[in-house]
Design a protein around this motif. Structure first.
Motif, PDB file in Angstrom:
ATOM      1  N   ARG A  74       1.097  -1.677  -0.068  1.00 26.05           N
ATOM      2  CA  ARG A  74      -0.130  -0.028  -0.117  1.00 26.05           C
ATOM      3  C   ARG A  74       0.778   1.367  -0.314  1.00 26.05           C
ATOM      4  O   ARG A  74       0.652   1.739  -0.841  1.00 26.05           O
ATOM      5  CB  ARG A  74      -1.261   0.244   1.232  1.00 26.05           C
ATOM      6  N   PRO A  75       1.872   1.758   1.090  1.00 28.70           N
ATOM      7  CA  PRO A  75       2.365   2.482   0.884  1.00 28.70           C
ATOM      8  C   PRO A  75       3.476   2.284  -0.643  1.00 28.70           C
ATOM      9  O   PRO A  75       4.049   4.279  -0.386  1.00 28.70           O
ATOM     10  CB  PRO A  75       3.222   3.072   2.221  1.00 28.70           C
ATOM     11  N   LEU A  76       3.343   1.647  -0.860  1.00 30.83           N
ATOM     12  CA  LEU A  76       4.600   1.742  -2.403  1.00 30.83           C
ATOM     13  C   LEU A  76       4.008   1.374  -3.309  1.00 30.83           C
ATOM     14  O   LEU A  76       4.393   2.877  -4.065  1.00 30.83           O
ATOM     15  CB  LEU A  76       5.254   0.596  -1.796  1.00 30.83           C
ATOM     16  N   LEU A  77       2.834   1.651  -2.989  1.00 36.61           N
ATOM     17  CA  LEU A  77       1.657   2.230  -4.212  1.00 36.61           C
ATOM     18  C   LEU A  77       1.356   3.753  -4.755  1.00 36.61           C
ATOM     19  O   LEU A  77       0.812   4.501  -5.120  1.00 36.61           O
ATOM     20  CB  LEU A  77       0.166   1.210  -4.527  1.00 36.61           C
ATOM     21  N   GLN A  78       1.331   4.375  -2.873  1.00 37.09           N
ATOM     22  CA  GLN A  78       0.493   5.395  -2.401  1.00 37.09           C
ATOM     23  C   GLN A  78       1.520   6.237  -2.773  1.00 37.09           C
ATOM     24  O   GLN A  78       1.607   7.659  -3.319  1.00 37.09           O
ATOM     25  CB  GLN A  78       0.647   5.949  -1.021  1.00 37.09           C
ATOM     26  N   ASN A  79       3.226   6.070  -2.463  1.00 38.18           N
ATOM     27  CA  ASN A  79       4.526   7.298  -2.614  1.00 38.18           C
ATOM     28  C   ASN A  79       4.687   7.090  -4.567  1.00 38.18           C
ATOM     29  O   ASN A  79       5.988   7.414  -4.924  1.00 38.18           O
ATOM     30  CB  ASN A  79       5.286   6.768  -2.382  1.00 38.18           C
ATOM     31  N   GLY A  80       3.783   5.480  -5.152  1.00 34.38           N
ATOM     32  CA  GLY A  80       4.088   5.425  -6.862  1.00 34.38           C
ATOM     33  C   GLY A  80       5.728   4.827  -7.225  1.00 34.38           C
ATOM     34  O   GLY A  80       6.381   5.576  -8.200  1.00 34.38           O
ATOM     35  N   PHE A  81       6.427   4.605  -6.029  1.00 30.05           N
ATOM     36  CA  PHE A  81       7.230   3.901  -6.216  1.00 30.05           C
ATOM     37  C   PHE A  81       7.271   2.325  -7.253  1.00 30.05           C
ATOM     38  O   PHE A  81       7.732   1.427  -7.229  1.00 30.05           O
ATOM     39  CB  PHE A  81       7.794   3.190  -5.132  1.00 30.05           C
ATOM     40  N   VAL A  82       6.090   2.099  -6.546  1.00 29.70           N
ATOM     41  CA  VAL A  82       5.011   1.024  -7.723  1.00 29.70           C
ATOM     42  C   VAL A  82       4.076   0.533  -8.317  1.00 29.70           C
ATOM     43  O   VAL A  82       3.152   2.310  -7.297  1.00 29.70           O
ATOM     44  CB  VAL A  82       5.189  -0.528  -6.306  1.00 29.70           C
ATOM     45  N   ALA A  83       3.702   0.410  -9.670  1.00 31.13           N
ATOM     46  CA  ALA A  83       2.932   0.965 -10.006  1.00 31.13           C
ATOM     47  C   ALA A  83       1.832  -0.156 -10.802  1.00 31.13           C
ATOM     48  O   ALA A  83       2.557  -1.003 -10.829  1.00 31.13           O
ATOM     49  CB  ALA A  83       2.304   1.949 -11.079  1.00 31.13           C
ATOM     50  N   SER A  84       0.748  -0.197 -10.310  1.00 33.82           N
ATOM     51  CA  SER A  84      -0.471  -1.082 -11.096  1.00 33.82           C
ATOM     52  C   SER A  84      -1.188  -1.189 -12.593  1.00 33.82           C
ATOM     53  O   SER A  84      -1.913   0.298 -12.269  1.00 33.82           O
ATOM     54  CB  SER A  84      -1.955  -1.329  -9.718  1.00 33.82           C
ATOM     55  N   LYS A  85      -1.007  -1.508 -13.178  1.00 37.45           N
ATOM     56  CA  LYS A  85      -1.902  -1.740 -14.669  1.00 37.45           C
ATOM     57  C   LYS A  85      -2.439  -2.679 -14.954  1.00 37.45           C
ATOM     58  O   LYS A  85      -1.875  -4.132 -15.231  1.00 37.45           O
ATOM     59  CB  LYS A  85      -0.420  -1.201 -15.925  1.00 37.45           C
ATOM     60  N   PRO A  86      -3.827  -2.528 -15.078  1.00 39.31           N
ATOM     61  CA  PRO A  86      -4.268  -4.338 -15.714  1.00 39.31           C
ATOM     62  C   PRO A  86      -3.902  -4.793 -17.165  1.00 39.31           C
ATOM     63  O   PRO A  86      -3.860  -3.497 -18.152  1.00 39.31           O
ATOM     64  CB  PRO A  86      -5.681  -3.435 -15.706  1.00 39.31           C
ATOM     65  N   ALA A  97       4.390  -3.472 -10.838  1.00 38.54           N
ATOM     66  CA  ALA A  97       5.972  -2.946 -11.931  1.00 38.54           C
ATOM     67  C   ALA A  97       6.252  -0.952 -11.270  1.00 38.54           C
ATOM     68  O   ALA A  97       5.399  -0.899 -10.298  1.00 38.54           O
ATOM     69  CB  ALA A  97       5.972  -2.307 -13.017  1.00 38.54           C
ATOM     70  N   LEU A  98       7.729  -1.570 -11.228  1.00 37.74           N
ATOM     71  CA  LEU A  98       8.470  -1.056 -10.545  1.00 37.74           C
ATOM     72  C   LEU A  98       8.567   0.617 -11.610  1.00 37.74           C
ATOM     73  O   LEU A  98       9.337   0.320 -12.715  1.00 37.74           O
ATOM     74  CB  LEU A  98       9.962  -1.562 -10.603  1.00 37.74           C
ATOM     75  N   THR A  99       7.863   1.285 -10.507  1.00 32.58           N
ATOM     76  CA  THR A  99       7.750   2.676 -11.263  1.00 32.58           C
ATOM     77  C   THR A  99       9.816   4.066 -11.453  1.00 32.58           C
ATOM     78  O   THR A  99      10.685   3.118 -10.580  1.00 32.58           O
ATOM     79  CB  THR A  99       7.437   3.862 -10.908  1.00 32.58           C
ATOM     80  N   GLY A 100       9.943   4.658 -12.155  1.00 31.90           N
ATOM     81  CA  GLY A 100      11.360   5.402 -12.513  1.00 31.90           C
ATOM     82  C   GLY A 100      11.541   5.426 -10.746  1.00 31.90           C
ATOM     83  O   GLY A 100      12.766   5.468 -10.309  1.00 31.90           O
ATOM     84  N   SER A 101      10.695   5.937  -9.920  1.00 32.20           N
ATOM     85  CA  SER A 101      11.045   6.957  -8.867  1.00 32.20           C
ATOM     86  C   SER A 101      11.217   5.502  -7.180  1.00 32.20           C
ATOM     87  O   SER A 101      12.231   5.623  -7.237  1.00 32.20           O
ATOM     88  CB  SER A 101       9.766   7.865  -7.896  1.00 32.20           C
TER      89      SER A 101
END
Length: 146
Positions: A74-86, A97-101
């Motif tokens: 949850r915090p990794l998604l909220q901070n934009g470190f991990v993104a979910s894409k259907p 997936a891991l984001t740039g940040s």
């Protein structure tokens, strides 16, 4: 009938759990400097290989149940470190997936993870640490009930 005395000294489970807590605290102390837990670091590392994973694949890789994984994610998604894409190409399952940040955060955290690893190996001994790692992975492999 042979009875084993139940003391912590001959309780395998107690010994492993106590050691795990102790080692986790050492890594958590270092990683807290970048606002991350060891579990979150492991998640970023698992996604750091570049491939996206479904929730189930990540849970399996981490050997965690989904509830525990969701809590750590949850915090990794909220901070934009991990993104979910259907992704309709993978049975319409959520891909993580891991984001740039997230990659920047992983690199930053890696410095603190290495410091924890070095501290543990300095105190316990590098050969002993390598042996322990091999044996613990062997336990996971040979004693797992899957």
């Amino acid at each position: 009938m042979h009875m084993h005395s139940q003391t912590p000294e001959n309780d395998d489970c107690f010994a492993v759990r106590q050691a795990a807590r102790h080692i986790s605290q050492l890594y958590d102390r270092r990683l807290s400097q970048v606002g991350m837990t060891t579990t979150q670091f492991s998640i970023l590392s698992a996604l750091g290989s570049g491939s996206s994973l479904t929730m189930n694949e990540l849970a399996q890789a981490m050997m965690m149940d989904r509830t525990t994984l969701v809590r750590a994610l949850r915090p990794l998604l909220q901070n934009g470190f991990v993104a979910s894409k259907p992704d309709q190409w993978v049975n319409r399952r959520l891909q993580l997936a891991l984001t740039g940040s997230g990659r920047v955060k992983l690199d930053e955290a890696m410095v603190h993870w290495r410091a924890a690893q070095d501290e543990f190996e300095r105190k316990f001994g590098p050969e002993q640490a390598a042996f322990l790692r091999r044996e613990l992975f062997r336990v996971t492999r040979d004693v797992s009930n899957t």
